[in-house]
Design a protein around this motif. Structure first.
Motif, PDB file in Angstrom:
ATOM      1  N   GLU A   1      -2.843  -4.088  -2.190  1.00  0.00           N
ATOM      2  CA  GLU A   1      -2.794  -5.493  -2.606  1.00  0.00           C
ATOM      3  C   GLU A   1      -2.445  -6.298  -1.369  1.00  0.00           C
ATOM      4  OE1 GLU A   1       0.414  -8.038  -5.032  1.00  0.00           O
ATOM      5  OE2 GLU A   1      -0.537  -6.456  -6.226  1.00  0.00           O
ATOM      6  N   VAL A   2      -3.129  -7.402  -1.152  1.00  0.00           N
ATOM      7  CA  VAL A   2      -2.860  -8.243   0.013  1.00  0.00           C
ATOM      8  C   VAL A   2      -2.825  -9.701  -0.416  1.00  0.00           C
ATOM      9  CG1 VAL A   2      -5.317  -8.342   0.641  1.00  0.00           C
ATOM     10  CG2 VAL A   2      -3.585  -8.841   2.358  1.00  0.00           C
TER      11      VAL A   2
ATOM     12  N   GLY B   1      12.443 -20.249 -13.266  1.00  0.00           N
ATOM     13  CA  GLY B   1      11.270 -20.840 -12.640  1.00  0.00           C
ATOM     14  C   GLY B   1      10.037 -20.003 -12.897  1.00  0.00           C
ATOM     15  N   TYR B   2       8.937 -20.404 -12.284  1.00  0.00           N
ATOM     16  CA  TYR B   2       7.674 -19.692 -12.468  1.00  0.00           C
ATOM     17  C   TYR B   2       7.521 -18.592 -11.425  1.00  0.00           C
ATOM     18  CZ  TYR B   2       6.465 -23.589 -15.512  1.00  0.00           C
ATOM     19  OH  TYR B   2       6.466 -24.516 -16.526  1.00  0.00           O
ATOM     20  N   ASP B   3       7.138 -17.432 -11.874  1.00  0.00           N
ATOM     21  CA  ASP B   3       6.729 -16.318 -11.022  1.00  0.00           C
ATOM     22  C   ASP B   3       5.806 -15.472 -11.878  1.00  0.00           C
ATOM     23  OD1 ASP B   3       6.357 -14.451  -9.081  1.00  0.00           O
ATOM     24  OD2 ASP B   3       8.391 -13.660  -9.097  1.00  0.00           O
ATOM     25  N   ASN B   4       4.576 -15.979 -12.065  1.00  0.00           N
ATOM     26  CA  ASN B   4       3.665 -15.425 -13.055  1.00  0.00           C
ATOM     27  C   ASN B   4       2.267 -15.239 -12.487  1.00  0.00           C
ATOM     28  OD1 ASN B   4       5.586 -17.595 -14.559  1.00  0.00           O
ATOM     29  ND2 ASN B   4       5.335 -15.770 -15.825  1.00  0.00           N
ATOM     30  N   ALA B   5       1.593 -14.197 -12.962  1.00  0.00           N
ATOM     31  CA  ALA B   5       0.222 -13.897 -12.553  1.00  0.00           C
ATOM     32  C   ALA B   5      -0.743 -14.494 -13.569  1.00  0.00           C
ATOM     33  CB  ALA B   5       0.024 -12.389 -12.454  1.00  0.00           C
TER      34      ALA B   5
ATOM     35  N   ASP C   1       4.937  -4.842 -14.793  1.00  0.00           N
ATOM     36  CA  ASP C   1       5.825  -3.800 -15.283  1.00  0.00           C
ATOM     37  C   ASP C   1       7.127  -3.825 -14.474  1.00  0.00           C
ATOM     38  OD1 ASP C   1       5.345  -2.562 -12.831  1.00  0.00           O
ATOM     39  OD2 ASP C   1       3.878  -1.160 -13.648  1.00  0.00           O
ATOM     40  N   LYS C   2       8.012  -2.873 -14.721  1.00  0.00           N
ATOM     41  CA  LYS C   2       9.314  -2.865 -14.060  1.00  0.00           C
ATOM     42  C   LYS C   2       9.202  -2.641 -12.555  1.00  0.00           C
ATOM     43  CE  LYS C   2      11.948  -1.311 -18.109  1.00  0.00           C
ATOM     44  NZ  LYS C   2      12.819  -0.244 -18.679  1.00  0.00           N
ATOM     45  N   GLN C   3       8.100  -2.051 -12.113  1.00  0.00           N
ATOM     46  CA  GLN C   3       7.886  -1.805 -10.687  1.00  0.00           C
ATOM     47  C   GLN C   3       7.182  -2.979 -10.006  1.00  0.00           C
ATOM     48  OE1 GLN C   3       7.240   0.788 -13.052  1.00  0.00           O
ATOM     49  NE2 GLN C   3       9.332   1.401 -12.512  1.00  0.00           N
ATOM     50  N   GLY C   4       6.941  -4.049 -10.776  1.00  0.00           N
ATOM     51  CA  GLY C   4       6.291  -5.220 -10.214  1.00  0.00           C
ATOM     52  C   GLY C   4       4.784  -5.089 -10.110  1.00  0.00           C
ATOM     53  N   GLN C   5       4.196  -4.133 -10.840  1.00  0.00           N
ATOM     54  CA  GLN C   5       2.756  -3.938 -10.818  1.00  0.00           C
ATOM     55  C   GLN C   5       2.124  -4.589 -12.048  1.00  0.00           C
ATOM     56  OE1 GLN C   5       1.570  -2.530  -8.049  1.00  0.00           O
ATOM     57  NE2 GLN C   5       3.696  -2.256  -7.412  1.00  0.00           N
ATOM     58  N   ILE C   6       0.954  -5.175 -11.865  1.00  0.00           N
ATOM     59  CA  ILE C   6       0.252  -5.827 -12.978  1.00  0.00           C
ATOM     60  C   ILE C   6      -0.245  -4.776 -13.964  1.00  0.00           C
ATOM     61  CG2 ILE C   6      -1.909  -7.002 -13.525  1.00  0.00           C
ATOM     62  CD1 ILE C   6      -1.339  -8.973 -11.385  1.00  0.00           C
ATOM     63  N   THR C   7      -0.012  -5.043 -15.249  1.00  0.00           N
ATOM     64  CA  THR C   7      -0.326  -4.058 -16.290  1.00  0.00           C
ATOM     65  C   THR C   7      -1.728  -4.209 -16.857  1.00  0.00           C
ATOM     66  OG1 THR C   7       0.492  -5.473 -18.083  1.00  0.00           O
ATOM     67  CG2 THR C   7       2.101  -4.049 -16.964  1.00  0.00           C
ATOM     68  N   GLY C   8      -2.324  -5.399 -16.758  1.00  0.00           N
ATOM     69  CA  GLY C   8      -3.610  -5.645 -17.392  1.00  0.00           C
ATOM     70  C   GLY C   8      -3.482  -6.164 -18.808  1.00  0.00           C
TER      71      GLY C   8
ATOM     72  N   PHE D   1       0.843  -1.187   0.000  1.00  0.00           N
ATOM     73  CA  PHE D   1       0.000   0.000   0.000  1.00  0.00           C
ATOM     74  C   PHE D   1       0.883   1.243   0.000  1.00  0.00           C
ATOM     75  CE2 PHE D   1       1.113  -0.654   4.375  1.00  0.00           C
ATOM     76  CZ  PHE D   1       1.161   0.606   4.944  1.00  0.00           C
ATOM     77  N   GLY D   2       0.235   2.387  -0.055  1.00  0.00           N
ATOM     78  CA  GLY D   2       0.960   3.659  -0.008  1.00  0.00           C
ATOM     79  C   GLY D   2       1.405   4.126  -1.382  1.00  0.00           C
ATOM     80  N   LYS D   3       2.182   5.191  -1.408  1.00  0.00           N
ATOM     81  CA  LYS D   3       2.573   5.813  -2.675  1.00  0.00           C
ATOM     82  C   LYS D   3       3.368   4.868  -3.561  1.00  0.00           C
ATOM     83  CE  LYS D   3       2.512  10.611  -1.046  1.00  0.00           C
ATOM     84  NZ  LYS D   3       3.300  11.851  -0.822  1.00  0.00           N
ATOM     85  N   ASN D   4       4.244   4.072  -2.938  1.00  0.00           N
ATOM     86  CA  ASN D   4       5.068   3.150  -3.726  1.00  0.00           C
ATOM     87  C   ASN D   4       4.517   1.732  -3.726  1.00  0.00           C
ATOM     88  OD1 ASN D   4       7.007   5.181  -4.257  1.00  0.00           O
ATOM     89  ND2 ASN D   4       7.917   4.839  -2.223  1.00  0.00           N
ATOM     90  N   LYS D   5       3.379   1.552  -3.071  1.00  0.00           N
ATOM     91  CA  LYS D   5       2.742   0.235  -2.969  1.00  0.00           C
ATOM     92  C   LYS D   5       3.757  -0.816  -2.535  1.00  0.00           C
ATOM     93  CE  LYS D   5      -0.871  -2.410  -5.324  1.00  0.00           C
ATOM     94  NZ  LYS D   5      -1.534  -2.691  -6.615  1.00  0.00           N
ATOM     95  N   THR D   6       4.488  -0.506  -1.462  1.00  0.00           N
ATOM     96  CA  THR D   6       5.491  -1.419  -0.936  1.00  0.00           C
ATOM     97  C   THR D   6       4.939  -2.158   0.284  1.00  0.00           C
ATOM     98  OG1 THR D   6       6.429   0.393   0.370  1.00  0.00           O
ATOM     99  CG2 THR D   6       7.448  -0.079  -1.755  1.00  0.00           C
TER     100      THR D   6
END
Length: 316
Positions: A153-154, A221-225, A186-193, A84-89
């Motif tokens: 995100e939780v 390995g796998y690290d996928n949404a 994306d590069k910040q680890g956020q889902i792009t849609g 959460f927060g501005k950087n969603k960290t």
């Protein structure tokens, strides 16, 4: 999947978290079948979980974080992860949470952030409840409110290995996912849609197969949404994990539209199945990942353990 006549024994053990000089409380939950979960208020984390194998023996099915050193080396292991927060960290996994209640069914924990914490112009009130049912299901229920608008995100930081041996590879375990598309980061680890089809790729688990069958075709390995096909229906499994040697099967149910699958590398001894609040709902509308004042964010995840594999997982 609801909690029917849950028999729960709660024992509070106090130990010291050396890096924080604060008290950690461990809550031992036991259902009527002898299945056991231990939850800590340090990071609101699941520190251990046992489940029966095909001949009834109880064995660990997650990587534990009982010792302080384990939590220091990986503070997210087993924890409740709130971004959460501005950087969603994520910052709450190394905090001591308040114990709200602990009764014969479950344990509930809460953390209220300070004003301005993590760049949020307000406060976040996070509640998580763990329940171990006589149906051999671990239910995790999240409820969050805020005094200022924030992206959120939780999910969980649990590392599973159904073999009963946390040093054994998971590559022979079978995985099925109710998804024909993945979402990109994306590069910040956020889902792009941006959705991509899984057909004819190493990400296609629409038919159950061994995790290791095509894992070497991935980078690490796998690290996928994965965008779920039934995002608004908790009656439909999101994913199923099966270990033929132990006979254990774990079915994941989620209220969220996306599940992230992470094997933590190629030569893996653990896998995470993490529902996340992102992607698209059943009407293919983009999910709003912001939480607003006056709203209550609610998310639920169920991990159901059996030794009678679903039909889709049965091999001949």
């Amino acid at each position: 999947m609801k909690h029917l006549h849950i028999i729960l024994t709660t024992t509070i053990l106090c130990v010291t978290i050396y890096c924080h000089a604060q008290k950690q409380q461990l809550f031992r939950l036991v259902n009527g079948n002898g299945m056991e979960a231990v939850v800590s208020n340090y990071g609101a984390r699941l520190v251990s979980l046992t489940a029966h194998n095909w001949n009834g023996r109880l064995e660990p099915v997650i990587k534990d974080c009982k010792r302080p050193d384990d939590c220091i080396s990986d503070k997210t292991l087993g924890a409740t992860l709130v971004y959460f927060g501005k950087n969603k960290t994520e910052i709450l996994s190394d905090r001591i949470w308040e114990v709200v209640s602990s009764d014969n069914q479950s344990v509930s924990l809460r953390y209220i952030t300070k004003e301005g914490e993590n760049g949020l112009n307000g406060r976040l009130n996070v509640n998580v409840t763990y329940t171990l049912s006589d149906q051999n299901a671990l239910d995790i229920d999240y409820r969050i409110t805020t005094t200022a608008t924030t992206p959120i995100e939780v999910t969980n930081g649990i590392h599973f290995n159904l073999s009963g041996d946390m040093h054994r590879s998971i590559l022979k375990q079978h995985l099925w996912i109710d998804a024909v598309q993945t979402d990109s980061y994306d590069k910040q680890g956020q889902i792009t849609g941006t959705l991509q089809r899984t057909k004819h790729t190493p990400l296609d688990f629409t038919k159950p197969r061994e995790i290791g069958e095509q894992i070497h075709k991935t980078r690490n390995g796998y690290d996928n949404a994965f965008q779920l096909r039934h995002p608004d229906n908790m009656q439909k499994p999101a994913a199923i994990l099966f270990d033929a040697q132990s006979g254990r099967a774990m079915t994941v149910y989620s209220s969220e539209p996306t599940i992230n699958i992470n094997t933590h590398g190629i030569e893996s001894t653990a896998i995470s199945l993490q529902p996340i609040h992102a992607g698209y709902n059943s009407g293919m509308e983009r999910v709003d990942t912001k939480l607003y004042p006056g709203q209550v964010f609610h998310s639920a995840t169920v991990f159901l353990f059996t030794t009678d594999p679903p039909l889709i997982m049965r091999t001949h």
